[in-house]
Design a protein around this motif. Structure first.
Motif, short mmCIF file in Angstrom:
data_model
loop_
_atom_site.label_atom_id
_atom_site.label_comp_id
_atom_site.label_asym_id
_atom_site.label_seq_id
_atom_site.Cartn_x
_atom_site.Cartn_y
_atom_site.Cartn_z
N UNK A 329 0.95 -1.29 0.11
CA UNK A 329 0.01 -0.04 0.02
C UNK A 329 0.88 1.49 -0.14
N UNK A 330 0.51 2.41 -0.57
CA UNK A 330 1.20 3.69 -0.23
C UNK A 330 0.53 4.15 1.10
N UNK A 331 1.08 5.23 1.54
CA UNK A 331 0.46 5.58 2.89
C UNK A 331 -0.90 6.15 3.10
N UNK A 363 0.66 -1.28 -10.86
CA UNK A 363 0.14 -0.06 -9.93
C UNK A 363 -1.48 0.27 -10.07
N UNK A 364 -2.20 -0.04 -9.01
CA UNK A 364 -3.60 0.04 -8.77
C UNK A 364 -3.83 1.30 -8.02
N UNK A 365 -4.97 2.04 -8.43
CA UNK A 365 -5.55 3.21 -7.60
C UNK A 365 -6.58 2.34 -6.80
N UNK A 380 2.26 -0.27 -15.42
CA UNK A 380 3.09 -0.96 -15.04
C UNK A 380 4.66 -0.21 -14.50
N UNK A 381 5.38 -0.97 -13.82
CA UNK A 381 6.71 -0.36 -13.49
C UNK A 381 7.80 -1.73 -13.59
N UNK A 425 2.96 9.76 -9.16
CA UNK A 425 1.93 9.59 -10.48
C UNK A 425 1.81 8.31 -10.89
N UNK A 426 0.59 7.48 -10.18
CA UNK A 426 0.39 6.32 -10.68
C UNK A 426 0.58 5.81 -11.97
#
Length: 500
Positions: A329-331, A363-365, A380-381, A425-426
């Motif tokens: 997760x991001x913060x 990467x998913x929002x 993707x990254x 920036x996802x």
């Protein structure tokens, strides 16, 4: 050992010729690494690659396109400050956990405790021999937990390998008392269905709950019967850890048939793992959320009741994801990074032929609120430096670097090294730093590289499968604010609220 600071471009062309033909097809259809009866307690001896791949790797080293064996390269904003080679535990190095001035390093032969009060000179405090892959590790208070995912003759640290077809075989969670870091004490064991490939802590004041991820059931295994469509939940009383016990097996993929309702995999979805459990789970206790990387599925679920988690949303990527491996997760809990372990961690998937979207991060929002939250794919990254076809490389374990208002992550890529990247920036993630070694061999794929790379109290710590315990320091205005954040404990799959 040579330290270099170099810059390389995304145009690195390794792998195009060598990967042509059968290699790509084999990687895309091969099953990922699975919880097999006895995967062994040491790295694979390696497998040879084609002569053209060998020649290409040697030429890339000769020309300076990739580092040579035992050579290190890194971006200018990262420094390699320490390395502690493997010692009494020769097996595969695995995951890491942290508490105060100590780092705990898993190894297929047991675990090692380091004093990292001086990160530039870590000292070994204890080494515990307790074989049983993959010895995924975590700590909470005075307790340390190990995952055993190979069939053993019993639950002791003196056990031997034994076929999973025998009812008396044992796999599961081991519990140690580490109140004395110099003398860890084994206090309990809990057997779980299909063993414990990984585990995740959901700590409370009086108890520690453990979510056990395991998979690959077989009708011939008495303790690993299909459908294996959920996770085991263990409850450990802090003051009486010897009473640790299984309290449930919540089904996450309900459905008809012998395999439950998860992704059916091939031939319906060629090249995708069939979902028969989860590989890894990350929880965010401050938000009562968890994200599960479950072979062919990615899930978001509520842990308001830790004994009865409930799935909120579920996604699949049957085009580019072969094996949903881990989650971060991001913060703000409005994004999740899932990893795809294409090739099971033993393949050379960081080349031009495989490309930027496979063996990568997705990467998913997270949009919506409460039980109506949804996972929405953004991008993707993947590391931009192509690796030789003798280097196992794919997205693996990483953690957030805590900078308020930014989404920064450090991540292991096996022989692709350690990458620091920005997904604020996802839709447009970008790498901002890296560290890597040259290939272990230019003739064979020998499993190696960084298994886990995590940020803890100002430094990056990496557990390298073959080379040992590495300490890195990043000096960059984008990550420098993270140095003000100090934790008393870190199990990366139990994400803290860094700014509470």
């Amino acid at each position: 050992m040579i330290l270099l600071s170099v810059s390389r471009t995304q145009g690195r062309r390794l792998g195009v010729a060598a990967a042509a033909g059968g290699l790509l097809a084999a990687l895309l259809t091969a099953a990922p690494a699975a919880a097999i009866p006895d995967p062994g307690d040491s790295p694979a001896s390696g497998k040879e690659v084609s002569r053209s791949a060998q020649a290409e790797a040697r030429e890339a080293v000769r020309s300076g396109e990739i580092p040579g064996q035992d050579e290190i390269v890194h971006s200018g904003n990262i420094r390699h400050v320490a390395n502690i080679p493997k010692d009494a535990l020769p097996g595969t190095n695995s995951d890491l956990a942290f508490q105060g001035r100590y780092a705990f390093a898993g190894n297929y032969d047991g675990f090692r405790i380091f004093d990292i009060s001086n990160p530039k000179a870590p000292k070994t405090v204890a080494q515990v021999l307790c074989p049983g892959s993959q010895n995924d590790i975590s700590v909470s208070g005075d307790l340390l937990f190990l995952s055993t995912d190979s069939s053993r003759s019993d639950s002791s640290c003196n056990s031997t390998t034994q076929p999973a077809t025998e009812k008396s075989s044992w796999e599961g969670i081991k519990v140690f008392d580490v109140s004395d870091k110099h003398n860890p004490r084994y206090v309990a064991a809990v057997e779980t269905a299909c063993g414990s490939h990984t585990h995740t802590l959901v700590p409370e004041r009086r108890n520690v709950y453990i979510y056990v991820s395991s998979y690959s059931p077989n009708a011939a295994y008495p303790d690993c019967q299909p459908p294996h469509d959920g996770i085991s939940v263990i409850k450990v009383p802090r003051k009486a850890p010897h009473k640790a016990a299984l309290v449930g097996f919540p089904v996450l993929f309900p459905g008809e048939g012998p395999d439950g309702g998860g992704n059916p995999g091939g031939p319906t979805n060629p090249g995708v793992a069939k979902t028969t459990g989860c590989h890894d789970i990350t929880v965010l206790p401050s938000k009562d959320l968890a994200a599960g990387a479950c072979m062919g599925d990615g899930i978001l679920f509520s842990i308001k009741d830790p004994e009865r988690p409930e799935v909120i949303d579920r996604v699949q990527d049957n085009v580019n994801f072969a094996f949903w491996h881990s989650a971060t997760f991001n913060q703000k809990a409005n994004k999740v990074v899932f990893t795809d372990e294409l090739g099971g961690g033993g393949g050379a998937t960081c080349n031009a032929e495989i490309g930027p979207n496979r063996g990568a991060d997705g990467i998913y929002d997270i949009v919506g609120t409460g039980d109506r939250q949804k996972l929405v794919f953004r991008s993707y990254f993947k590391i931009p430096r192509h690796q030789a076809d003798t280097e196992n490389c794919v997205a693996h374990n990483g953690s957030l670097i805590p900078v308020k208002g930014k989404d920064l992550m450090v991540q292991a890529w096996y022989q692709g090294g350690v990458s620091v990247w920005d997904f604020t920036d996802s839709s447009k993630p970008k790498e901002i730093a890296y560290f890597e070694r040259g290939p272990l061999s230019t003739e064979r794929i020998i499993t190696g590289g960084s298994w886990s790379a995590y940020y803890y109290n100002g430094y990056i710590y990496s557990n390298d499968i073959a080379k040992g315990f590495d300490v890195l320091r990043i000096d960059d205005r984008r990550t420098d604010p993270a140095r003000r954040v100090h934790l008393r404990e870190l199990n990366v799959q139990t994400q803290p609220d860094y700014f509470d």
